[in-house]
Design an enzyme around this catalytic site. Structure first.
Site, PDB file in Angstrom:
ATOM      1  N   HIS A  97      32.916  47.958  60.783  1.00  0.00           N
ATOM      2  CA  HIS A  97      33.927  47.354  59.911  1.00  0.00           C
ATOM      3  C   HIS A  97      35.084  46.808  60.740  1.00  0.00           C
ATOM      4  O   HIS A  97      35.422  47.388  61.772  1.00  0.00           O
ATOM      5  CB  HIS A  97      34.482  48.394  58.928  1.00  0.00           C
ATOM      6  CG  HIS A  97      33.439  49.063  58.114  1.00  0.00           C
ATOM      7  ND1 HIS A  97      32.629  48.381  57.241  1.00  0.00           N
ATOM      8  CD2 HIS A  97      33.055  50.357  58.052  1.00  0.00           C
ATOM      9  CE1 HIS A  97      31.796  49.231  56.673  1.00  0.00           C
ATOM     10  NE2 HIS A  97      32.028  50.438  57.147  1.00  0.00           N
ATOM     11  N   GLU A 115      36.895  54.684  57.296  1.00  0.00           N
ATOM     12  CA  GLU A 115      36.222  55.572  56.362  1.00  0.00           C
ATOM     13  C   GLU A 115      35.955  56.905  57.029  1.00  0.00           C
ATOM     14  O   GLU A 115      36.048  57.024  58.253  1.00  0.00           O
ATOM     15  CB  GLU A 115      34.911  54.945  55.876  1.00  0.00           C
ATOM     16  CG  GLU A 115      33.856  54.806  56.956  1.00  0.00           C
ATOM     17  CD  GLU A 115      32.654  53.964  56.496  1.00  0.00           C
ATOM     18  OE1 GLU A 115      32.838  53.011  55.731  1.00  0.00           O
ATOM     19  OE2 GLU A 115      31.539  54.283  56.922  1.00  0.00           O
ATOM     20  N   HIS A 172      28.244  52.458  63.355  1.00  0.00           N
ATOM     21  CA  HIS A 172      27.859  53.649  62.594  1.00  0.00           C
ATOM     22  C   HIS A 172      26.719  53.361  61.634  1.00  0.00           C
ATOM     23  O   HIS A 172      26.505  52.215  61.230  1.00  0.00           O
ATOM     24  CB  HIS A 172      29.050  54.215  61.821  1.00  0.00           C
ATOM     25  CG  HIS A 172      29.600  53.287  60.776  1.00  0.00           C
ATOM     26  ND1 HIS A 172      30.422  52.231  61.073  1.00  0.00           N
ATOM     27  CD2 HIS A 172      29.440  53.249  59.434  1.00  0.00           C
ATOM     28  CE1 HIS A 172      30.745  51.592  59.973  1.00  0.00           C
ATOM     29  NE2 HIS A 172      30.154  52.184  58.950  1.00  0.00           N
ATOM     30  N   ARG A 192      26.835  43.723  59.539  1.00  0.00           N
ATOM     31  CA  ARG A 192      25.562  44.366  59.854  1.00  0.00           C
ATOM     32  C   ARG A 192      25.132  43.957  61.257  1.00  0.00           C
ATOM     33  O   ARG A 192      25.023  42.769  61.559  1.00  0.00           O
ATOM     34  CB  ARG A 192      24.518  43.963  58.809  1.00  0.00           C
ATOM     35  CG  ARG A 192      23.269  44.800  58.837  1.00  0.00           C
ATOM     36  CD  ARG A 192      22.285  44.412  57.725  1.00  0.00           C
ATOM     37  NE  ARG A 192      22.798  44.695  56.390  1.00  0.00           N
ATOM     38  CZ  ARG A 192      22.872  43.802  55.405  1.00  0.00           C
ATOM     39  NH1 ARG A 192      22.483  42.568  55.576  1.00  0.00           N
ATOM     40  NH2 ARG A 192      23.350  44.162  54.226  1.00  0.00           N
TER      41      ARG A 192
END
Ligand code: ZN
Length: 310
Positions: A97, A115, A172, A192
């Site tokens: 991200h 996150e 991740h 991605r």
């Protein structure tokens, strides 16, 4: 206002999803590929309806817009957090991200995404991906260009109760056989990097290699987590993470304990057990908010909770 605000999850069908959100949490899932329950969300892609009380039938997004005083009038444009439960029956793609600055510039002013993951349950041999093995940006780009994915990614064994903070720029992936509670910034921006060369409807899913190269931090460093444990009257509280965007705590209550709500709002996720919160029955799979100024909330029973706030 001294009212608990219970929320109803919004479900997302995913290729890699399963049925544990139905079988283990009793949620009314739409099918046996349910990958995500957005359990506390005001995001336009999944805005949780309110289950009870004065605002029953409205959504969290509506409440944020129309009653900012219930969230401490912070002046923020959007409700800052999003909580999901994720059921990975299969591997998720490897992703990264952006941070706020990159997302603002490249994603129409959107927020970036930080996150964190609390492992609710997993298979005995389950693993996840956090981090990578490239020492420099040049090495990273070379490994990506040469598709040396297994050399690049850091695969780690996991067990129930583990916790990971995923800062922007961290490579991740959640892997199969894992049930996770994810607390994140309210954003839906994902790049991605690698999708195991899988096909969806006969085609590979789109990759975002240039953006991934731009935002991946080199070298990878693990974020510090699990900072402090407090033993109190009727509870153990472990602070899992404190960062500029949120604080997340894990509570194990036996008998009764008091939660003090002295933040703009407090999110409470019931992970295990059953009991009461100021007299309201609560059980595994419930998620509620304590609004601004709520004060003390009496938790009774034997329950494990995750709380989060900004
Ligand atoms: Zn992510």
């Amino acid at each position: 206002m001294r009212e608990l605000i219970f929320l109803q999850p919004v479900f997302k069908q995913m290729l890699w999803g399963g049925s544990r959100l139905g079988t283990e949490y009793g949620y009314p899932i739409p099918g046996d590929h349910t990958g995500e329950a957005w359990v506390v969300s005001a995001h336009k892609n999944g805005d949780c309806p309110i289950k009870n009380g004065s605002f029953q039938g409205k959504t969290l997004g509506w409440l944020w817009e129309n009653h900012p005083e219930l969230f401490g009038n912070t002046g923020q444009e959007v409700f800052p957090l999003l909580v999901k439960i994720i059921d990975a029956r299969d591997d998720l793609s490897i992703q990264v991200h952006p941070d706020d600055a990159y997302a603002r510039e490249h994603e129409n002013g959107s927020l970036g995404k930080t996150e964190c993951w609390y492992i609710l349950d997993c298979d005995p041999d389950a693993t996840i991906v956090v981090g990578h093995n490239a020492g420099t940006k040049d090495e990273l780009c070379r490994m990506i260009d040469e598709k040396r994915w297994m050399d690049l990614i850091k695969i780690r064994p996991i067990k129930k109760g583990d916790f990971f903070q995923i800062e922007p720029g961290t490579v991740h992936a959640i892997r199969k056989g894992t049930l996770i509670l994810e607390t994140q910034q309210n954003s839906d921006i994902t790049y991605r990097l690698y999708d195991y060369d899988r096909l969806q409807d006969g085609k590979p899913r789109e990759l975002h290699l240039q953006k991934s190269k731009d935002v991946i931090r080199c070298p990878h460093t693990d974020a510090a987590t699990g900072t402090e444990t407090v033993q109190g009257e009727g509870f153990t509280r472990r602070t899992l993470i404190t960062c500029p965007l949120y604080q997340v705590d894990k509570w194990d209550v036996t008998g009764s304990a008091v939660l003090s709500q002295n933040h703009p709002f407090l999110i409470v996720d019931v992970l295990e057990g059953e009991g009461r919160a100021d007299g309201h029955p609560i059980r595994k799979g419930d998620h509620f908010l304590l609004p601004w100024g709520y004060g003390d909330c009496l938790i009774e029973g034997n329950v494990s909770l995750i709380t989060s706030h900004t």
